[in-house]
Design a protein around this motif. Structure first.
Motif, PDB file in Angstrom:
ATOM      1  N   GLU A 181      37.210 159.951 -33.435  1.00 15.49           N
ATOM      2  CA  GLU A 181      38.142 158.905 -32.994  1.00 15.49           C
ATOM      3  C   GLU A 181      38.255 157.807 -34.052  1.00 15.49           C
ATOM      4  O   GLU A 181      39.362 157.320 -34.331  1.00 15.49           O
ATOM      5  CB  GLU A 181      37.674 158.320 -31.659  1.00 15.49           C
ATOM      6  CG  GLU A 181      37.845 159.251 -30.471  1.00 15.49           C
ATOM      7  CD  GLU A 181      37.192 158.723 -29.210  1.00 15.49           C
ATOM      8  OE1 GLU A 181      37.746 158.951 -28.125  1.00 15.49           O
ATOM      9  OE2 GLU A 181      36.129 158.072 -29.314  1.00 15.49           O
ATOM     10  N   ILE A 182      37.121 157.412 -34.622  1.00 14.64           N
ATOM     11  CA  ILE A 182      37.157 156.390 -35.673  1.00 14.64           C
ATOM     12  C   ILE A 182      37.992 156.882 -36.851  1.00 14.64           C
ATOM     13  O   ILE A 182      38.831 156.141 -37.383  1.00 14.64           O
ATOM     14  CB  ILE A 182      35.724 156.048 -36.127  1.00 14.64           C
ATOM     15  CG1 ILE A 182      34.977 155.326 -35.001  1.00 14.64           C
ATOM     16  CG2 ILE A 182      35.750 155.190 -37.394  1.00 14.64           C
ATOM     17  CD1 ILE A 182      33.501 155.129 -35.270  1.00 14.64           C
ATOM     18  N   PHE A 183      37.788 158.133 -37.236  1.00 16.73           N
ATOM     19  CA  PHE A 183      38.534 158.677 -38.375  1.00 16.73           C
ATOM     20  C   PHE A 183      40.042 158.684 -38.081  1.00 16.73           C
ATOM     21  O   PHE A 183      40.843 158.212 -38.900  1.00 16.73           O
ATOM     22  CB  PHE A 183      38.065 160.092 -38.692  1.00 16.73           C
ATOM     23  CG  PHE A 183      38.765 160.708 -39.868  1.00 16.73           C
ATOM     24  CD1 PHE A 183      38.312 160.472 -41.154  1.00 16.73           C
ATOM     25  CD2 PHE A 183      39.901 161.492 -39.697  1.00 16.73           C
ATOM     26  CE1 PHE A 183      38.975 161.015 -42.251  1.00 16.73           C
ATOM     27  CE2 PHE A 183      40.565 162.034 -40.772  1.00 16.73           C
ATOM     28  CZ  PHE A 183      40.107 161.794 -42.059  1.00 16.73           C
ATOM     29  N   ALA A 184      40.436 159.204 -36.931  1.00 13.29           N
ATOM     30  CA  ALA A 184      41.858 159.304 -36.596  1.00 13.29           C
ATOM     31  C   ALA A 184      42.501 157.923 -36.509  1.00 13.29           C
ATOM     32  O   ALA A 184      43.620 157.711 -37.018  1.00 13.29           O
ATOM     33  CB  ALA A 184      42.030 160.052 -35.279  1.00 13.29           C
ATOM     34  N   ALA A 232      39.145 165.266 -44.392  1.00  4.08           N
ATOM     35  CA  ALA A 232      40.369 165.273 -45.199  1.00  4.08           C
ATOM     36  C   ALA A 232      40.008 165.417 -46.670  1.00  4.08           C
ATOM     37  O   ALA A 232      40.147 164.476 -47.453  1.00  4.08           O
ATOM     38  CB  ALA A 232      41.177 164.003 -44.953  1.00  4.08           C
ATOM     39  N   PRO A 233      39.527 166.597 -47.077  1.00  2.30           N
ATOM     40  CA  PRO A 233      39.072 166.770 -48.465  1.00  2.30           C
ATOM     41  C   PRO A 233      40.174 166.516 -49.498  1.00  2.30           C
ATOM     42  O   PRO A 233      39.868 166.113 -50.626  1.00  2.30           O
ATOM     43  CB  PRO A 233      38.578 168.219 -48.501  1.00  2.30           C
ATOM     44  CG  PRO A 233      39.144 168.873 -47.277  1.00  2.30           C
ATOM     45  CD  PRO A 233      39.310 167.797 -46.263  1.00  2.30           C
ATOM     46  N   GLU A 234      41.445 166.716 -49.121  1.00  4.98           N
ATOM     47  CA  GLU A 234      42.532 166.424 -50.062  1.00  4.98           C
ATOM     48  C   GLU A 234      42.595 164.924 -50.360  1.00  4.98           C
ATOM     49  O   GLU A 234      42.766 164.514 -51.515  1.00  4.98           O
ATOM     50  CB  GLU A 234      43.875 166.889 -49.491  1.00  4.98           C
ATOM     51  CG  GLU A 234      45.043 166.658 -50.447  1.00  4.98           C
ATOM     52  CD  GLU A 234      46.386 167.049 -49.856  1.00  4.98           C
ATOM     53  OE1 GLU A 234      47.387 166.968 -50.589  1.00  4.98           O
ATOM     54  OE2 GLU A 234      46.432 167.411 -48.656  1.00  4.98           O
ATOM     55  N   PHE A 235      42.431 164.096 -49.320  1.00  2.34           N
ATOM     56  CA  PHE A 235      42.400 162.642 -49.532  1.00  2.34           C
ATOM     57  C   PHE A 235      41.205 162.270 -50.402  1.00  2.34           C
ATOM     58  O   PHE A 235      41.314 161.447 -51.312  1.00  2.34           O
ATOM     59  CB  PHE A 235      42.272 161.898 -48.197  1.00  2.34           C
ATOM     60  CG  PHE A 235      43.379 162.128 -47.213  1.00  2.34           C
ATOM     61  CD1 PHE A 235      44.521 162.832 -47.537  1.00  2.34           C
ATOM     62  CD2 PHE A 235      43.276 161.621 -45.922  1.00  2.34           C
ATOM     63  CE1 PHE A 235      45.531 163.033 -46.616  1.00  2.34           C
ATOM     64  CE2 PHE A 235      44.271 161.810 -44.999  1.00  2.34           C
ATOM     65  CZ  PHE A 235      45.402 162.522 -45.335  1.00  2.34           C
TER      66      PHE A 235
END
Length: 310
Positions: free
Chosen positions: A184-187, A260-263
């Motif tokens: 939730e924190i990530f989103a 989100a490894p691309e980020f």
């Protein structure tokens, strides 16, 4: 990614981490820095010709970090033309430490470099006040220092800080309200970062303030096509902006790596590029710096695009 441990200009994140620890909550300054959103984007201010690697200011970023982590808190500010809320601050300090800021570093007289730091914003943890002084933990390397109230009130007014939103501002009495999961924190953080970019994109065109890759390219133009960098700009980059940018980018990479490894990959490249820019500014290799900044602008635009399209 290769880890780095060391100092950095994380004054509000360090102070907030100390404040939360007073209620038994251990939250790393790195996470608080990321969730503040202060390192997202870039901003060019034509007067006084300074580039900041971020679009959100700490005055608001601290509150966003607290909100994303599920806290409630007391927040006080005053009118720059009004009287400082010293009595309310006294009452709150009787209940526990408070996070103060922005403060004008030029009036933090316990710092031997204060005379050279006027107009720079700073955040500290206050734990006591009496009739003569306020007592602080300053995360810039000054634990248990005191500041005369006469100097404190001027610093707290923050009148000379160019990106100031509040005067006489502080946060107090944090308390956990919710316990959001890591997912939730990530989103919610990603939505917050998207909102920061959307806000700058919707701003009315203004040659005095530029955002994102355009802000960075403005410095490239100053080096390649105009009079070059002024001494104040060189000092800003040499002593502050690039090294802070590198550390922030590394912390964002760490935050993104799992979900989100691309980020994360873009942020790691940015961190390395900030380090290269720092090396070049100290060497005074300005033409190579302009080329490195051009690449940094491309990385910033790529990150903005991928996160806003996610």
């Amino acid at each position: 990614m290769l880890s780095y441990i060391g100092n950095g200009a994380y004054c509000y994140a360090n102070s907030l981490s100390m404040l939360l620890e007073t209620i038994g909550e251990k939250v790393s300054p790195a996470l608080l820095e990321v969730l503040s959103g202060v390192g997202i984007g870039a901003t060019w201010i034509e007067q006084p010709k300074l580039l900041f690697f971020g679009e959100m200011i700490p005055d608001r970023g601290v509150s966003h970090a607290l909100e994303l982590l599920g806290y409630e808190w007391k927040e006080i500010s005053g009118d720059v033309e009004g009287e400082p809320p010293l009595e309310e601050l006294r009452r709150d300090l009787e209940c526990g430490p408070v996070l103060l800021g922005p403060l004008d570093m030029g009036h933090l007289t316990y710092n031997p470099n204060a005379a050279y730091l006027g107009g720079s914003d700073h955040f500290v943890l206050a734990y006591k006040i009496d009739d003569n002084a306020i007592y602080l933990h300053d995360p810039a390397g000054f634990p248990y220092v005191s500041l005369p109230l006469s100097e404190f009130v001027i610093a707290w007014k923050a009148e000379c800080i160019i990106d100031r939103v509040f005067s006489y501002h502080y946060w107090a009495a944090p308390k956990r309200k919710d316990s959001p999961s890591e997912d939730e924190i990530f989103a919610n953080a990603v939505r917050y970062f998207q909102k920061i970019y959307q806000t700058s994109a919707s701003a009315a065109p203004n040659s005095e303030v530029l955002y994102g890759n355009e802000a960075i390219l403005r410095v490239v133009k100053r080096i390649k096509e105009e009079e070059g960098l002024m001494p104040a700009e060189i000092a800003h980059f040499s002593y502050f902006a690039f090294q802070l940018g590198a550390r922030r980018a590394m912390d964002y990479a760490e935050f993104f790596i799992k979900d989100a490894p691309e980020f994360a990959a873009i942020k790691e490249k940015q961190a390395k590029q900030f380090g290269r820019c720092h090396t070049l500014i100290v060497e005074k290799n300005f033409q190579a710096l302009a080329d490195a900044l051009y690449e940094l602008a491309e990385m910033e635009e790529k990150f903005r695009r991928v996160i806003c399209e996610s």
